[in-house]
Every structure is written in structure tokens, then in C-alpha cells.
Design a protein around this motif. Sequence first.
Motif, short mmCIF file in Angstrom:
data_model
loop_
_atom_site.label_atom_id
_atom_site.label_comp_id
_atom_site.label_asym_id
_atom_site.label_seq_id
_atom_site.Cartn_x
_atom_site.Cartn_y
_atom_site.Cartn_z
N ALA A 1 2.33 17.63 7.84
CA ALA A 1 1.66 16.54 8.55
C ALA A 1 1.63 15.32 7.64
CB ALA A 1 0.27 16.95 8.97
N GLU A 2 2.82 14.75 7.42
CA GLU A 2 2.92 13.64 6.46
C GLU A 2 2.12 12.42 6.88
OE1 GLU A 2 5.39 12.87 9.72
OE2 GLU A 2 5.51 14.64 8.41
N ASP A 3 1.92 12.22 8.20
CA ASP A 3 1.14 11.06 8.64
C ASP A 3 -0.34 11.20 8.29
OD1 ASP A 3 0.83 13.17 10.39
OD2 ASP A 3 1.27 12.02 12.20
N PHE A 4 -0.89 12.39 8.46
CA PHE A 4 -2.27 12.68 8.08
C PHE A 4 -2.42 12.60 6.56
CE2 PHE A 4 -5.82 16.12 8.57
CZ PHE A 4 -6.78 15.16 8.31
N ASP A 5 -1.48 13.16 5.84
CA ASP A 5 -1.51 13.20 4.39
C ASP A 5 -1.55 11.79 3.79
OD1 ASP A 5 -1.41 14.11 1.78
OD2 ASP A 5 0.75 14.45 1.79
N ILE A 6 -0.65 10.91 4.25
CA ILE A 6 -0.59 9.58 3.65
C ILE A 6 -1.81 8.74 4.04
CG2 ILE A 6 0.70 8.38 5.47
CD1 ILE A 6 2.35 7.10 3.16
N THR A 7 -2.39 9.01 5.21
CA THR A 7 -3.60 8.28 5.60
C THR A 7 -4.74 8.60 4.65
OG1 THR A 7 -2.91 8.39 7.93
CG2 THR A 7 -5.19 7.79 7.48
N LEU A 8 -4.94 9.88 4.34
CA LEU A 8 -6.00 10.24 3.40
C LEU A 8 -5.68 9.79 2.00
CD1 LEU A 8 -7.09 13.81 4.59
CD2 LEU A 8 -7.91 11.56 5.32
N GLU A 9 -4.40 9.83 1.61
CA GLU A 9 -3.99 9.35 0.29
C GLU A 9 -4.36 7.87 0.15
OE1 GLU A 9 -2.35 10.09 -3.47
OE2 GLU A 9 -2.50 11.53 -1.82
N MET A 10 -4.11 7.12 1.20
CA MET A 10 -4.43 5.69 1.20
C MET A 10 -5.93 5.47 1.12
SD MET A 10 -3.36 3.01 4.20
CE MET A 10 -4.47 3.84 5.36
N MET A 11 -6.70 6.29 1.82
CA MET A 11 -8.15 6.16 1.79
C MET A 11 -8.71 6.45 0.41
SD MET A 11 -9.22 7.83 5.47
CE MET A 11 -10.95 7.51 5.21
N GLU A 12 -8.10 7.39 -0.29
CA GLU A 12 -8.55 7.70 -1.65
C GLU A 12 -8.34 6.53 -2.60
OE1 GLU A 12 -6.48 11.28 -2.57
OE2 GLU A 12 -7.99 12.57 -1.63
N LEU A 13 -7.42 5.63 -2.25
CA LEU A 13 -7.19 4.42 -3.05
C LEU A 13 -8.08 3.26 -2.61
CD1 LEU A 13 -3.28 4.48 -3.24
CD2 LEU A 13 -4.90 5.08 -5.06
N GLY A 14 -8.89 3.49 -1.57
CA GLY A 14 -9.83 2.47 -1.13
C GLY A 14 -9.39 1.64 0.04
N VAL B 1 0.83 -1.20 0.00
CA VAL B 1 0.00 0.00 0.00
C VAL B 1 0.87 1.25 0.00
CG1 VAL B 1 -1.68 1.31 1.35
CG2 VAL B 1 -1.97 -1.15 1.07
N LEU B 2 1.96 1.23 0.76
CA LEU B 2 2.88 2.36 0.75
C LEU B 2 3.43 2.61 -0.66
CD1 LEU B 2 4.96 1.83 4.02
CD2 LEU B 2 3.38 3.71 3.54
N LEU B 3 3.78 1.54 -1.33
CA LEU B 3 4.31 1.70 -2.69
C LEU B 3 3.23 2.17 -3.65
CD1 LEU B 3 6.58 -1.49 -2.93
CD2 LEU B 3 7.24 0.85 -2.39
N GLU B 4 2.01 1.73 -3.43
CA GLU B 4 0.91 2.15 -4.30
C GLU B 4 0.62 3.65 -4.13
OE1 GLU B 4 -3.69 0.80 -5.36
OE2 GLU B 4 -2.42 -0.46 -4.07
N THR B 5 0.77 4.15 -2.92
CA THR B 5 0.56 5.58 -2.70
C THR B 5 1.72 6.43 -3.21
OG1 THR B 5 1.56 5.54 -0.49
CG2 THR B 5 -0.82 5.15 -0.63
N GLY B 6 2.87 5.77 -3.47
CA GLY B 6 4.06 6.52 -3.86
C GLY B 6 4.89 6.96 -2.68
N GLY B 7 4.59 6.43 -1.48
CA GLY B 7 5.35 6.80 -0.29
C GLY B 7 4.87 8.12 0.27
N TYR B 8 5.63 8.61 1.22
CA TYR B 8 5.30 9.89 1.86
C TYR B 8 5.57 11.04 0.91
CZ TYR B 8 4.78 7.56 6.38
OH TYR B 8 4.36 6.75 7.41
N ARG B 9 4.77 12.09 1.03
CA ARG B 9 4.92 13.28 0.19
C ARG B 9 5.47 14.44 1.01
NH1 ARG B 9 1.16 12.67 -4.13
NH2 ARG B 9 0.97 10.43 -4.52
N ASN B 10 6.26 15.27 0.35
CA ASN B 10 6.89 16.41 1.01
C ASN B 10 6.10 17.69 0.75
OD1 ASN B 10 8.82 17.53 2.65
ND2 ASN B 10 10.28 17.89 1.01
N ARG B 11 4.79 17.58 0.74
CA ARG B 11 3.96 18.73 0.39
C ARG B 11 3.25 19.36 1.59
NH1 ARG B 11 -0.43 15.09 -3.02
NH2 ARG B 11 -1.24 13.88 -1.27
#
Length: 461
Positions: A291-304, A278-288
Motif C-alpha cells: 500500500a505505497e499510497d498509504f505508506d508515503i502519506t504517513l511518511e510525509m506526516m512524520e516529516l510534518g 516533499v516527495l524528494l524529502e521523503t525519498g520517494g515511494y518505498r517498496n516495503r
Amino acid sequence: MNNLLLGGTMIETASIHLSGPLSEASPFRLRHPGAVILSAIISLLVSMGIWSFMPGWVDSLNVLIWGNPTRSFPVWMHQVLDMFFLIYLAGSLFPFLFFIGLTMLPERRIAGNTSLPFVSVIIPSFNEEDSIAQCIESALALDYPAYEIIIVDDGSRDLTLPIIERYDVSVIRLRTNRGKVEALNRGIEKAKGEIIFFTDSDSSLDPKVLRYLVAGFSDDTVGAVAGMVLPKRHNSYLLRMQTIEYIYGQSIIKKAQLKSGGAVSICPGPATAFRRSVLLETGGYRNRTLAEDFDITLEMMELGYRAVYEPRAVSYTSAMTGWKGLRKQRIRWSRGHLQVYREHRGMMFSDIGGPISLFWMPWSLFIGYGSAFLEMAFLGVYPLLVIISSMPLLFLKLGLSYMVILECISAMQGIIPLMQARRLTPSLALASFTTQPYRIVLSYMRIVAYTHEMQERSNTW
């Protein structure tokens, strides 16, 4: 085989047995809708009951404290303070009662994952010479049969790296400080585990944390399992306030999210395990965002994929011991959350994440920041009203009575979560009656964070 971009690096991956095709039915749906509605109705009735009886309570309290007849207080004073009390009930007490009701919803029992796959423990570190040894030693003492420890030193300029090299762990050394996101992604690149567990270098781990987290991967829709984060100590006012705050956010908010919608919105940095796929599917953490932990959680949710919560998996973190450090931390967190809301604004009020998108995200944004501005407005208006009232002493006496009632209600909101989490101690119980100053400081910091974000000021980890 497929190629995925992670932190600017192309990685070849293969499907692993823990990951599989997602169910056609959405994993994000409201659980127990009838019970949720009933909880909301009951919470509203209780709040309205308190509102209807509150003026009489205030009058009785004033007579008890001051011995003055209630007619000494002009009607307009009651009306002004009643309005602020109503705002408090709507923004604080009603949600608390509602969330307590959600935590009592029946939990759907799903057989946990019984396999014990290889796990990679990743610990990013930057100038942590005072705490890194304790963190590594707690990681080495984990009660789990097969795991590796990867320390990513992000260009530390103190003795962090020499301390790390004393232990039998894998080390990735970044010669310059590149930020936490880069450190996390470099760790993912080297990780061999089917499950990747992240913690912070100032944290200490419960020995069974991996067993509890791995068991949470009960089906293919679960992409991450979040543990509970607790301060290591609570031997000062500031540490006690943070302990109460942490437990409220997890034992009430996270538990309410999970039981009502089957997912949580944030996977904390000190205690979260992800599927590597799942981490690889999201592309890993983003530097944008900050709050990278919040960001990747929502990114993961958008993928289902769902993030779930396991309170038995505990990580003890070093909470802030001084107000200056707390200010820096909370401004960074608040700015990071604002940035995440901006990046994922398409989720807001959508059905992408079910109840998380439709309710929890809007509530956290609008109530969390809206209440901060209202609280600061009250603190600005109240002294002005006292000055122009022509009866400042009476107004102060009446306001004090309201503050006593508010503090007692706030104390209940601190004590009940502590009891639910089985963390109630005499010192924390007493501290629950002094939360208002801390709440005011947090509101101020949210406003400062909002201002800094609007000004686009720079900030780092």
C-alpha cells in the motif's frame, strides 16, 4: 542545493517557491474540540436509545411478520441476539453517527493557492491495453495551462506500449516488470513540475482535476492534496457495492478526518497531487509494503506535512467487475495496510499526526480488523446455536427479524453518504438495502489477508 536519494538514484534538487519552512506550531491538532465531544455524546445517546427500544421493535416486527406472540421466543434467544446487536451498534452505528457529526463541523476557510505552477502528470502502466487510451485522452483534455504527461510502462507484455506511442506524451519504458513503486519513482525522476500528480492507467480524469488539486496547496504545511475516486460504472450489484463503499470512505471518513484534524490519512493512487520537494524529502515511494499510497502519506506526516482532501477533484476508476478480481485486490490492499501499520507503529497513539495518530489509525486497525473477526465468529456460532437450540425454526425467525433491522440501519449508512456526495440514484438507493452480503465478503477477505500476512506469502501489484 541538496542531494536526495530517490529509488536508489541520487538527485540534485533546489528549493522551489511552493515549498517553504514549516511553521513552528504543529499543523496536526484537534479542530473544534468542544463540538467533537458534543458529537460523540449525541451519537452515544442515539445509539443507546436505539439499544433500549430495540427489543420492543423486534417483538413488534415478529408479530407483524409471523403473527406469533412474543412469549414464543425464549429469553435466552433474545439475550444472544441482543448481544450481537450491541456489538454492531458499538462497532458500526455509533462510529457512523459520530463521523456524520464530524463532517458537519465548521470548515476553516483558507485562501487557496492562486498560482498555476507547472504540473507533471505521472501514469504508471502494466498490461492496460484495454484502458490506457481512455486514460491518456482524459489527461490530454485537462483544463490546465501548463503540464506534462509521463507514462511509465512497467514491462507490459500486451499492446499497452504501442498504444501509448500513438500519443504526444513522454514515455519511460522499463524492459522488465519491476513493480509499481519502481514505476512511480522513475516517473518522479523525470518530472519537471513543481507539483506532481499521480493517477492510474485504468482511470479517467475530470477536466478540472488539476485546478482543484493545485488550489489545495494553501500553505506550506500541505504536502499533498487527495482527490475523490469513483467507479466509472455502477450497473451491477458488485459495482454498486463498491460505489457505496468508495463514497462512504471519502464523503464520510476523509471529510471527518479533515474537519476534525485538518488532514487525511491516505492519498489514493488514482487522484493525488504532491509537492515535488516533499516527495524528494521523503525519498520517494518505498517498496516495503503493498500500500505505497498509504505508506508515503504517513511518511510525509512524520516529516510534518499534511495531506488534505478536495472532493471536487474527481478521478473515475475501473472498479472490479468480478468477485475473483475483487478478492485479489482487497487481499492486497488489506495486507498492504497491515504492513503500513507495522512500518509506522511509532505513530500509533502518538502526537506525531495529531488526531490521525491518536484516533483514526487505531480505529481503522482495531475496529476494521476486529469487527471482521467478530462478524466471522457470529456467522460460525449462529448456525450452531440454531442447531442446538431445540427450536431451530423459532430461532431462525427471530434472527431474520434482527437481520431486517440491521439491513435498514446499514441502508441508512449507505444512503446518507450518497446524498452528501450528491450521487444518490434509485439503483444505488435500492442497493443500499442489500449491503450485508458484501460486508461479510469483505470481512472474510480481511481475515484471509491477515492470515497471508502472518504466513509472509508473496504478492505483487
